[in-house]
Design an enzyme around this catalytic site. Structure first.
Site, PDB file in Angstrom:
ATOM      1  N   GLU A 173       0.738  -1.388  -0.041  1.00 41.99           N
ATOM      2  CA  GLU A 173      -0.219   0.066   0.110  1.00 41.99           C
ATOM      3  C   GLU A 173       0.878   1.114   0.168  1.00 41.99           C
ATOM      4  OE1 GLU A 173      -2.992  -0.350   3.258  1.00 41.99           O
ATOM      5  OE2 GLU A 173      -4.028  -1.778   2.072  1.00 41.99           O
ATOM      6  N   GLU A 291      -5.518  -8.383   0.073  1.00 39.54           N
ATOM      7  CA  GLU A 291      -5.853  -7.947   0.911  1.00 39.54           C
ATOM      8  C   GLU A 291      -8.111  -8.344   0.526  1.00 39.54           C
ATOM      9  OE1 GLU A 291      -4.431  -5.251   3.983  1.00 39.54           O
ATOM     10  OE2 GLU A 291      -2.474  -5.749   2.924  1.00 39.54           O
TER      11      GLU A 291
HETATM   12  O1  AHR Z   1      -5.275  -5.682   7.259  1.00 44.12           O
HETATM   13  C1  AHR Z   1      -5.198  -4.827   7.545  1.00 44.12           C
HETATM   14  C2  AHR Z   1      -4.477  -3.490   6.989  1.00 44.12           C
HETATM   15  O2  AHR Z   1      -5.117  -3.214   6.030  1.00 44.12           O
HETATM   16  C3  AHR Z   1      -2.740  -3.351   5.961  1.00 44.12           C
HETATM   17  O3  AHR Z   1      -2.151  -3.757   7.281  1.00 44.12           O
HETATM   18  C4  AHR Z   1      -3.220  -3.072   5.342  1.00 44.12           C
HETATM   19  O4  AHR Z   1      -2.282  -3.347   4.160  1.00 44.12           O
HETATM   20  C5  AHR Z   1      -4.009  -2.346   4.859  1.00 44.12           C
HETATM   21  O5  AHR Z   1      -4.221  -1.366   4.738  1.00 44.12           O
END
Ligand code: AHR
Length: 496
Positions: A173, A291
């Protein structure tokens, strides 16, 4: 009763599903590592300190790949802190989540854990505070057989065989303002390109994932993705996508999250195609949705500078589980473009299971659709043709109230149909399964539903929300009529 039509043909395949579509994620966040996968001294832990109840769950759900060690955590992480004798490992302030990192679990322990869990690792390198050189050195430490300072260090640390991690994420990210040492698209594009070059020189057989947009809401979306790909298209195999959905008081909005996920995937597929054309290349970069989940992002932290804090421990509801089921269908329906995905995360932090330190484990309602689709959603993804009533949503406009996906498992000679009825009423599903050679027989129908969409599982009532068996419906030729209860997640198996 509401009516819907769903047709699936053996002759209309989307793709052969990459099993890594059903991956998960372990970050040094909250109790995901400490008290989650690793709890030395727990009566159920093995000689490495790995919780066997968690290992059993990972095997039961057949989780094929697990991303590690972050997440936001990785952007401040020095992998060298987590290797060597445990008593010498430093305690650090962990800036992403304001916790204390004891470094008692590092890359070698993760490799051992993957072996015990019968899964593979997807390793993220630090492109926040970290450098291309440090990323290449971590890869050398992990994957080079021996005869160099770093690979011999791994051997001296008790791992004669290389860890042989195949999938590597170039940072996390990096467009997020919350990221430790975030970068602009141009800065990241250059850094990712140089890192990829060095890493491929160390091990040409790895697969690399570039950071895509972390959210559609960021002003950088989708220019970030276009620019990053312009720098890295020839270096990487995947572009990553991250997306979380939140309950804001309207069940209809959350249950239809799949529509947003559809758009996100379509936009980034188009962005990839644009850069592919620009580069005049035949190479196809794919998507890694590494994610995704439902997340109540406003949960407060329990405090600062705690070890293994009880943070991000969300008790998922039946409604969350329905939303997760819908999103799993979206992933299957895009499995030609999305080859890997990770439910974020695996245990305790935003997870389908919660453990107690020194105690047991409880499966959240979200565990069930994830486990069902991971175990049954393998083989060929088949296109679904759907006619169903529409609903007007604030976030996604008009959305179809039946979300579904289908797969054909040739080995088992089984068609599996997943279906989410988003309506507050029962729906009669007119199902047609075309071009399967042989007689079709429904052998299982399970339903996840309930009176109370906000129902959760907890340590007092761990099985409050769980799928139950529904009667199997006779199939007449290619057709069956199946009742899908109001606001329900359905898994149907047909033997050919
Ligand atoms: O999964 C929790 C967080 O969400 C992770 O660390 C990040 O990559 C995202 O913003």
């Amino acid at each position: 009763m509401l009516q819907a039509k769903l047709s699936v043909s053996r002759e209309e395949a989307i793709s052969s599903i990459d099993e890594r579509l059903y991956g998960s994620f372990v970050e040094h966040l909250g109790r995901a590592v400490y008290g989650g996968i690793y709890e030395p001294g727990h009566p159920l832990s093995d000689e490495h300190g790995f919780r066997k109840d968690v290992l059993d769950m990972v095997r039961e759900a057949r989780v094929p790949i697990v991303r590690y060690p972050g997440g936001n955590f990785v952007s401040g992480y020095n992998w060298r802190d987590g290797i060597g004798p445990k008593q010498d490992r430093p305690r650090r302030l962990e800036l992403a989540w304001a916790a204390i990192e004891t470094n008692q679990f590092g890359i070698d322990e993760f490799a051992d854990w993957c072996r015990a869990a019968d899964t593979q690792g997807m390793i993220a390198v630090n492109l926040g505070t970290g450098t291309p050189k440090e990323a290449a050195e971590l890869l050398e430490y992990c994957n080079h057989p021996g005869g160099t300072a770093l690979s011999d260090l791994r051997r001296a640390n008790g791992h004669a065989q290389p860890h042989n991690f195949r999938v590597w994420c170039l940072g996390n990210e990096m467009d997020g303002p919350w990221q430790i040492c975030g970068l602009t698209a141009d800065e990241y594009g250059r850094k990712a390109h140089e890192t990829a070059k060095m890493m491929r020189w160390v091990d040409p057989d790895i697969q690399l994932v570039a950071c895509g947009s972390s959210a559609m809401e960021l002003p950088t979306f989708p220019v970030w993705d276009r620019k990053v790909l312009e720098y890295t298209y020839e270096d990487v195999d995947y572009l990553s996508l991250h997306r979380y959905y939140k309950y804001k008081g309207d069940a209809k909005e959350l249950i239809t999250s799949f529509a947003d996920m559809d758009r996100f995937i379509d936009t980034l597929s188009a962005t990839i195609d644009y850069v592919k054309a620009l580069k005049r290349t035949r190479k196809q970069v794919k998507l890694s949705f590494d994610e995704w989940n439902v997340w109540d992002s406003e949960m407060p932290l329990p405090g600062r500078w705690l070890e293994g804090p009880e943070s991000h421990q969300q008790y998922y509801t039946l409604l969350d589980a329905l939303a997760v089921g819908g999103m799993l269908c979206t992933l299957i329906n895009h499995s030609d473009r999305v080859r890997m995905a990770c439910l974020a995360q695996l245990v305790n932090a935003l997870s389908p299971v919660l453990t107690k330190n020194g105690g047991g484990m409880v499966k959240m309602p979200t565990y069930y659709p994830f486990m069902q689709v991971s175990t049954l959603g393998r083989g060929q993804a088949l296109a679904v043709r759907v006619q169903a009533p529409m609903v007007e949503t604030e976030h996604s406009g008009d959305v179809r109230t039946l979300q579904s996906a289908a797969v054909y498992d040739e080995q088992a000679r089984e068609v599996r149909v997943f279906a989410l009825n988003c309506n507050e009423e029962d729906m009669l599903l007119n199902l047609r399964l075309e071009a399967f050679e042989g007689e079709l027989r429904m052998v299982e129908h399970t339903v996840l539903d309930g009176e109370d969409l906000m129902a959760v599982n907890d340590f007092d009532a761990p099985e409050r929300v769980k799928p139950h068996a529904a009667p199997c419906t006779p199939v007449a030729g290619e057709r069956a009529q199946i009742r899908l209860p109001a606001q329900s997640w359905n898994v149907m198996r047909f033997q050919v």
